[in-house]
Each structure stands twice: as structure tokens, then as C-alpha cells.
Design a protein around this motif. Structure first.
Motif, PDB file in Angstrom:
ATOM      1  N   LEU A 175       0.853  -1.184   0.000  1.00  0.00           N
ATOM      2  CA  LEU A 175       0.000   0.000   0.000  1.00  0.00           C
ATOM      3  C   LEU A 175       0.889   1.235   0.000  1.00  0.00           C
ATOM      4  CD1 LEU A 175      -2.638  -1.025   2.707  1.00  0.00           C
ATOM      5  CD2 LEU A 175      -2.640  -1.522   0.251  1.00  0.00           C
ATOM      6  N   HIS A 176       0.571   2.200  -0.843  1.00  0.00           N
ATOM      7  CA  HIS A 176       1.375   3.414  -0.988  1.00  0.00           C
ATOM      8  C   HIS A 176       0.507   4.615  -0.625  1.00  0.00           C
ATOM      9  CE1 HIS A 176       4.260   5.876  -3.788  1.00  0.00           C
ATOM     10  NE2 HIS A 176       4.258   6.297  -2.545  1.00  0.00           N
ATOM     11  N   PHE A 177       0.868   5.285   0.451  1.00  0.00           N
ATOM     12  CA  PHE A 177       0.077   6.411   0.952  1.00  0.00           C
ATOM     13  C   PHE A 177       0.553   7.703   0.282  1.00  0.00           C
ATOM     14  CE2 PHE A 177       0.235   3.105   4.181  1.00  0.00           C
ATOM     15  CZ  PHE A 177      -1.112   2.871   4.375  1.00  0.00           C
ATOM     16  N   VAL A 178      -0.129   8.065  -0.775  1.00  0.00           N
ATOM     17  CA  VAL A 178       0.298   9.198  -1.583  1.00  0.00           C
ATOM     18  C   VAL A 178      -0.276  10.508  -1.037  1.00  0.00           C
ATOM     19  CG1 VAL A 178       0.604   7.800  -3.635  1.00  0.00           C
ATOM     20  CG2 VAL A 178      -1.628   8.793  -3.171  1.00  0.00           C
ATOM     21  N   ASN A 179       0.160  11.593  -1.636  1.00  0.00           N
ATOM     22  CA  ASN A 179      -0.255  12.942  -1.234  1.00  0.00           C
ATOM     23  C   ASN A 179       0.147  13.219   0.214  1.00  0.00           C
ATOM     24  OD1 ASN A 179      -1.381  13.149  -3.807  1.00  0.00           O
ATOM     25  ND2 ASN A 179      -3.321  12.308  -3.115  1.00  0.00           N
ATOM     26  N   ASP A 180      -0.584  14.088   0.910  1.00  0.00           N
ATOM     27  CA  ASP A 180      -0.213  14.466   2.276  1.00  0.00           C
ATOM     28  C   ASP A 180      -0.630  13.431   3.317  1.00  0.00           C
ATOM     29  OD1 ASP A 180       0.908  16.844   1.449  1.00  0.00           O
ATOM     30  OD2 ASP A 180      -0.935  17.990   1.712  1.00  0.00           O
ATOM     31  N   SER A 181      -1.518  12.552   2.952  1.00  0.00           N
ATOM     32  CA  SER A 181      -2.068  11.615   3.941  1.00  0.00           C
ATOM     33  C   SER A 181      -1.084  10.483   4.221  1.00  0.00           C
ATOM     34  CB  SER A 181      -3.396  11.045   3.443  1.00  0.00           C
ATOM     35  OG  SER A 181      -3.203  10.308   2.252  1.00  0.00           O
ATOM     36  N   LYS A 182      -0.628  10.409   5.455  1.00  0.00           N
ATOM     37  CA  LYS A 182       0.280   9.355   5.869  1.00  0.00           C
ATOM     38  C   LYS A 182      -0.313   8.659   7.094  1.00  0.00           C
ATOM     39  CE  LYS A 182       3.016  10.980   2.731  1.00  0.00           C
ATOM     40  NZ  LYS A 182       3.031  10.338   1.403  1.00  0.00           N
ATOM     41  N   PRO A 183      -0.143   7.365   7.220  1.00  0.00           N
ATOM     42  CA  PRO A 183      -0.799   6.644   8.307  1.00  0.00           C
ATOM     43  C   PRO A 183      -0.252   6.961   9.696  1.00  0.00           C
ATOM     44  CG  PRO A 183       0.637   5.183   7.068  1.00  0.00           C
ATOM     45  CD  PRO A 183       0.569   6.472   6.304  1.00  0.00           C
ATOM     46  N   TRP A 184       0.915   7.625   9.777  1.00  0.00           N
ATOM     47  CA  TRP A 184       1.453   8.002  11.093  1.00  0.00           C
ATOM     48  C   TRP A 184       0.955   9.373  11.550  1.00  0.00           C
ATOM     49  CZ3 TRP A 184       4.542   6.959   6.776  1.00  0.00           C
ATOM     50  CH2 TRP A 184       5.057   8.070   6.104  1.00  0.00           C
TER      51      TRP A 184
END
Length: 224
Positions: A175-184
Motif C-alpha cells: 500500500l502506498h500512501f500518496v499525497n499528504d495523507s500518511k498513516p502516522w
């Protein structure tokens, strides 16, 4: 696992700064990936490059064992049709696909044979002012028609905080969290938060402190 640290600060310093039109969250370290083949010994035939904002949720060995024809220099996942066509038109590519450089299987023998690091570096130095996605644009310009298309399951581009952009499918591996949204960052969808925390708990960084959202958009999504 053995971890080796390489100092490539001089190589990055020698490249021009990013275009004024590039998203401000990027910095020149994004160009590091083009130097990977230069620092690895000739005994290594291929390598997997992964962006830091990716999460592996299945066996990455499926990617490693892919049979990729020798004539291709890298294997990667293309952008979805609409977004890809926008990038192709912007760069004037003579191909029907635009690829994301966040996950690349690199054929080191072919890359070194054709001096791809030098060619991409020269391309970036010449056209960097026009590159919105610095390394990715340069890689697509130089390697068009030499990139092998692989399944989206190896680079599923999603947002961690927006349920309308949670486009995961059964069988996804990376899974690649693109744009500004990051899971941390706080404010993930409940399902994504559970998934990310599950893997963080298994890691050496199980005591991670989640970051507060900083932009208005991130705050609104977190609130929702």
C-alpha cells in the motif's frame, strides 16, 4: 537483516534545486533513488526500491520472483488512466503509460549497461524547472517504453484518511500512501488505523507517537 548506510549528500548537492512548481513537501532527497544502482556491487542483479510511505501487508517475495524480460530496465506500476494521461500530455511522452517511481524493481545489469543514472541526472539538470514530480518525471522521460508494467497490487496508491480514496483490493501486497495523507498522522479511517497499528506493533518502532495533522485539509478529514 544487515543495514548499510551510504552517504550520497554530495551527489544530491550537485543537482539543481527542485522546480518552484514542485509540491513544497518534497525535497532533493527524492532524487536519491536514481543513484542506487551506482552504489550496489555488480554481483547484485536486481533490487527493489520502496518509498518510505509504503506498508507491506503480504509476502513481498511475490514481487521478487516476478519474471521480467531482460530488455526492460525497471518494472513499475502505471498511474490510473485519467491521471496518467494528464502526465503524458504534460511531458510530451511518446508512450501510453506514465509510471509511479515509489516502487521499482530495477534491472541493475541493464541500468548500468546503458548508464541510466548519468542520463537521468543530465535530463533532470536540463529540464528540472518543468518537472513537477522531479525524479518520477525524469525517470519516465528517459525510460519511456523501457518500463515493464506490473500489477497495481505491488503499488496500490491510496489515502489513509479519506474513505473515498481507500481503493484497496483483495490480494494487495504494498500500500502506498500518496499525497499528504500518511498513516502516522492522526485522523486515519478506523480500518486503516487498525491495519497500520497492527504492523507497527510488530516492529522496532511500536512506541511511535502519532503526529497531529497540520494543514486545514488534513484537519477536516481527521475531524470527519
Amino acid at each position: 537483516a544487515q543495514i548499510k548506510i551510504y552517504d550520497l549528500s554530495q551527489q544530491i548537492k550537485d543537482l539543481p534545486n527542485l522546480s518552484a512548481y514542485t509540491d513544497k513537501r518534497f525535497n532533493k532527497s527524492i532524487l536519491l533513488r536514481i543513484f542506487i544502482p551506482k552504489i550496489l556491487p555488480d554481483t547484485i542483479k536486481r533490487v527493489i526500491y520502496l518509498d518510505a510511505d509504503m506498508l507491506c501487508i503480504d509476502n513481498i517475495n511475490f514481487l521478487w520472483k516476478l519474471d521480467i524480460p531482460y530488455e526492460y530496465i525497471i518494472a513499475a506500476c502505471p498511474y490510473k488512466e485519467k491521471n496518467g494521461q494528464e502526465q503524458i500530455k504534460r511531458l510530451g511522452l511518446q508512450t501510453d503509460k506514465y509510471f509511479n517511481s515509489g516502487m521499482m524493481m530495477i534491472n541493475l545489469l541493464a541500468w548500468k549497461k546503458y548508464n541510466i543514472t548519468e542520463i537521468i541526472s543530465d535530463c533532470y539538470k536540463k529540464f528540472y524547472e518543468f518537472f513537477l514530480l522531479p525524479d518520477q518525471d525524469a525517470i519516465n522521460v528517459v525510460l519511456q517504453n523501457k518500463i515493464y508494467t506490473i500489477s497495481y497490487k505491488f503499488n496500490r496508491m491510496i489515502a489513509a484518511n479519506d474513505p473515498t480514496l481507500d481503493l484497496r483490493e483483495k490480494g494487495d501486497i504494498l500500500l502506498h500512501f500518496v499525497n499528504d495523507s500518511k498513516p502516522w498522522i492522526k485522523g486515519n479511517t478506523p480500518e486503516m488505523e487498525r491495519l497500520y497499528k497492527y504492523y507497527v506493533a510488530k516492529s522496532l518502532w511500536s512506541d511511535i507517537k502519532f503526529i497531529e495533522p497540520e494543514t486545514l485539509e488534513m484537519m477536516l478529514l481527521a475531524g470527519r
